[in-house]
Write an enzyme that holds these catalytic residues in place. Structure first.
Site, PDB file in Angstrom:
ATOM      1  CG  HIS A 138      -1.951   1.056   1.193  1.00 23.77           C
ATOM      2  ND1 HIS A 138      -1.672   2.360   1.523  1.00 23.77           N
ATOM      3  CD2 HIS A 138      -3.247   1.020   0.812  1.00 23.77           C
ATOM      4  CE1 HIS A 138      -2.782   3.076   1.366  1.00 23.77           C
ATOM      5  NE2 HIS A 138      -3.739   2.291   0.941  1.00 23.77           N
ATOM      6  CD  GLU A 190      -2.521   5.140   3.792  1.00 21.50           C
ATOM      7  OE1 GLU A 190      -2.804   4.196   4.540  1.00 21.50           O
ATOM      8  OE2 GLU A 190      -3.393   5.846   3.232  1.00 21.50           O
ATOM      9  CD  GLU A 204      -5.324   1.848  -3.022  1.00 18.28           C
ATOM     10  OE1 GLU A 204      -6.508   1.837  -2.688  1.00 18.28           O
ATOM     11  OE2 GLU A 204      -4.389   1.831  -2.213  1.00 18.28           O
ATOM     12  CB  SER A 240     -11.221   9.820  -2.981  1.00 15.94           C
ATOM     13  OG  SER A 240     -10.210  10.388  -2.163  1.00 15.94           O
TER      14      SER A 240
HETATM   15  P1  PGA Z   1      -9.426   6.111   0.567  1.00 17.72           P
HETATM   16  O1  PGA Z   1      -8.233   5.060   0.691  1.00 17.72           O
HETATM   17  O2  PGA Z   1     -10.606   5.354   0.019  1.00 17.72           O
HETATM   18  O3  PGA Z   1      -9.647   6.613   1.949  1.00 17.72           O
HETATM   19  O4  PGA Z   1      -8.975   7.174  -0.376  1.00 17.72           O
HETATM   20  C1  PGA Z   1      -8.059   4.031  -0.236  1.00 17.72           C
HETATM   21  C2  PGA Z   1      -6.875   3.189   0.172  1.00 17.72           C
HETATM   22  O5  PGA Z   1      -5.913   3.731   0.701  1.00 17.72           O
HETATM   23  O6  PGA Z   1      -6.887   1.959  -0.028  1.00 17.72           O
END
Ligand code: PGA
Length: 253
Positions: free
Chosen positions: A95, A97, A167, A214
């Protein structure tokens, strides 16, 4: 190719076990009623054992948000693939993050992917470009590289089960989603061809490619109606039972 649509909720670092049980209880019945969509919840590690019995027999899968590539040993704070497998069928890998805050790279993604496959977990592998890369027109190049390195050296035996999530980093948690058309172009013109180069057309055609960033009940149909978008990885909206149920319903083709 008829790919079953796939909707996964990534709860990120949210919910205590009591809150997790409460959230599941609010979506369980309506989610169960939605068939023909592969549904997955990914709570934090600590809530996985609490959520697991609630999902049993529900047709809703359980996933972790991370794993470590080693089988065991002196890796404080890490969780191995076979430990994840005790409770889960799915695992999110790479991911953005984790790439941004915890130093994950395409190489670590590759190691984690191999570890997941080895214990028969279904990986959800995340790729996507940053805002800078998007604005300077590097999306295709970046995503292609993430696929090539992240998926390097895998055999073809298992590969059609792997799920990819596109993403764009600039769309995650910002309320600024990509457009269905833009995401579909990346899926169909960049990601699927890159997978085909590695694993052949047949395997690439079978693999689900999700959009994440989002996604809400309001915009989900715009994504799920696209030819190369096979579902969504849902962050913020997966913590709101009504929203998540509505998004999952929108994945019914
Ligand atoms: P979000 O996150 O829907 O809050 O934008 C998606 C994700 O990080 O998988």
């Amino acid at each position: 190719m008829n790919r079953t649509l796939f909707v996964a909720g990534n709860w990120k670092m949210n919910k205590t076990t009591a809150e997790a049980r409460d959230l599941v209880s609010k979506m369980l019945a309506p989610l169960r009623e939605i068939s023909n969509v592969e549904k997955v919840l990914c709570p934090p590690f600590t809530s996985i054992p609490a959520v697991s019995p609630l999902l049993e027999g529900s047709g809703i899968g359980l996933g972790a948000q991370n794993l470590h590539w080693e089988e065991k040993g002196a890796f404080t704070g890490e969780v191995a693939a076979n430990m994840v497998k005790e409770f889960c069928r799915y695992v999110i890998i790479g991911h953005s993050e984790r790439r941004t805050y915890f130093g994950e790279t395409d190489e670590t993604v590759n190691r984690k992917l191999r570890a997941a496959i080895k214990v028969d977990l279904i990986p959800i592998v995340c790729v996507g470009e940053t805002l800078d890369q998007f604005e300077s027109g590097q999306t295709a190049e970046v995503v292609r590289r993430q696929i090539r390195l992240g998926f390097a050296g895998l055999g073809t035996a298992y590969v059609s089960r792997i799920v990819v999530a596109y993403e764009p980093v600039w769309a995650i948690g910002t309320g600024k989603a990509s457009s269905g058309e833009n995401a579909n172009t990346v899926h169909g013109k960049v990601i699927r061809p890159a997978l085909a180069e590695l694993f052949g057309d047949r395997n690439a055609e079978a693999m689900r490619i999700l959009y994440g960033g989002s996604v809400t009940a309001a915009n989900s149909s715009e994504f799920f109606s696209q030819s190369d978008i096979d579902g969504g990885l849902i962050g913020g909206a997966s913590l709101k039972p009504d929203e998540f149920v509505a998004i999952t319903k929108a994945a019914l083709r």
